[in-house]
Design a protein around this motif. Structure first.
Motif: not given
Length: 336
Positions: A272, A305, A307
């Motif tokens: 993802d 991170r 997404i």
């Protein structure tokens, strides 16, 4: 923020506890959870450890009795709703608990946060944060030592040794102090054998992990200035070598093993999006670079991170950012 004495009082005043840590836990997270579990059990408390992620294979030995449970809503939501205190270890933002975030936020329970990372999200007044500590495990040792809540024993020393040893990079990172080594000496006095724990964590890899490392090293590149190196891990590499995503822990450190490199970057494709591991040496604060993109961590070791983003879009962007950080911080210009 609360003191160790106030933390001890919170523990004594309550009976039912749930412990958790960050997604993709490392030995500091698992070791700290186990140590806190042992503290609570010594005081006859009811305790559950519930994590978003499964424990990586190389640190399963820290939980020999399979105490840690992986979160499933239908199995654990009632347990969380019925506890009195939720303790978050080795993280300072609830979002790092991933699938547990919603139930934790909605449970309306007393929360305790114990951590050593910078830039905490102040989601509870019961914060025990020490950014000078080498590991969350070091904070827990200091808590036991100063509050005298229980007597330090072998099983706690064992898991806290793993926590501190790994988060100090086997005692080579900048937060390794004389005090850190004195703590370790106490653990050894209780019978902890360093070689045994080191072997379990670092010398017990599966065949697939080493094959994956070989594939990843073929992607190693240097920028034109030869002060930034980077590697890429794709989902295809993970699948072809039949390994778990947690097994890439430590791969980014190979980027810093090149002479002259000041920033190492590992781009890791996920189903993802992707994540980025940043490592540095000298006076280059990669935690500030990570924070710019919503990440965080330590001065020399941080992560981001992304997404639903493609890593190809960001490789050149982050390399350029790293070059600018090196230039500005090496020259003493902190205005980034």
């Amino acid at each position: 923020m609360i003191t160790f004495i106030e933390l001890a009082e919170l523990i004594k005043e309550n009976q039912k506890f749930v412990l958790t840590c960050h997604v993709n836990p490392d030995a500091d997270a698992i070791g700290s959870e186990m140590a806190f579990y042992y503290i609570l059990k010594s005081l006859n408390k009811e305790v559950k450890i519930i994590n978003h992620s499964a424990t990586p294979e190389n640190i399963l030995f820290l939980d020999k009795n399979n105490i840690i449970e992986q979160y499933y809503s239908d199995k654990h939501d009632e347990i969380i709703k019925n506890c009195e205190v939720i303790v978050l270890l080795d993280l300072n933002n609830i979002s790092r608990t991933k699938s547990l975030e919603t139930i934790i936020r909605n449970a309306n329970k007393t929360m305790i946060c114990i951590d050593h990372h910078e830039y905490p999200d102040n989601f509870t007044e019961n914060m025990v944060i020490d950014t000078n500590s080498s590991a969350t495990g070091e904070i827990l040792f200091n808590f036991i030592n100063e509050s005298k809540i229980i007597k330090l024993d072998y099983k706690i020393a064992y898991v806290l040794y793993a926590a501190i040893m790994t988060d100090t990079g086997s005692f080579r990172y900048e937060r390794t102090t004389a005090k850190t080594h004195r703590i370790i000496a106490d653990f050894l006095d209780l019978g902890v054998i360093p070689g045994e724990i080191h072997e379990q964590i670092y010398d017990n890899s599966g065949y697939g992990k080493l094959k994956l490392l070989g594939d990843v090293l073929t992607t190693l590149h240097l920028n034109e200035l030869k002060n930034v190196s980077y590697m890429v891990i794709t989902q295809d590499m993970i699948k072809q070598n039949n390994v778990d995503e947690s097994e890439v822990d430590g791969f980014v450190n190979y980027c810093l093993s090149i002479a002259g490199v000041l920033v190492g970057i590992l781009f890791f494709e996920l189903s993802d999006g992707f994540k980025v591991s940043l490592r540095s040496r000298g006076n280059v604060p990669v935690n500030i670079l990570a924070k710019k993109y919503g990440g965080g961590g330590h001065y020399h070791a941080s992560g981001i991170r992304f997404i639903n983003e493609k890593l190809e879009k960001y490789i050149s962007v982050l390399i350029k950012e790293a070059e600018e950080f090196i230039s500005k911080y090496q020259s003493g210009d902190k205005n980034v």
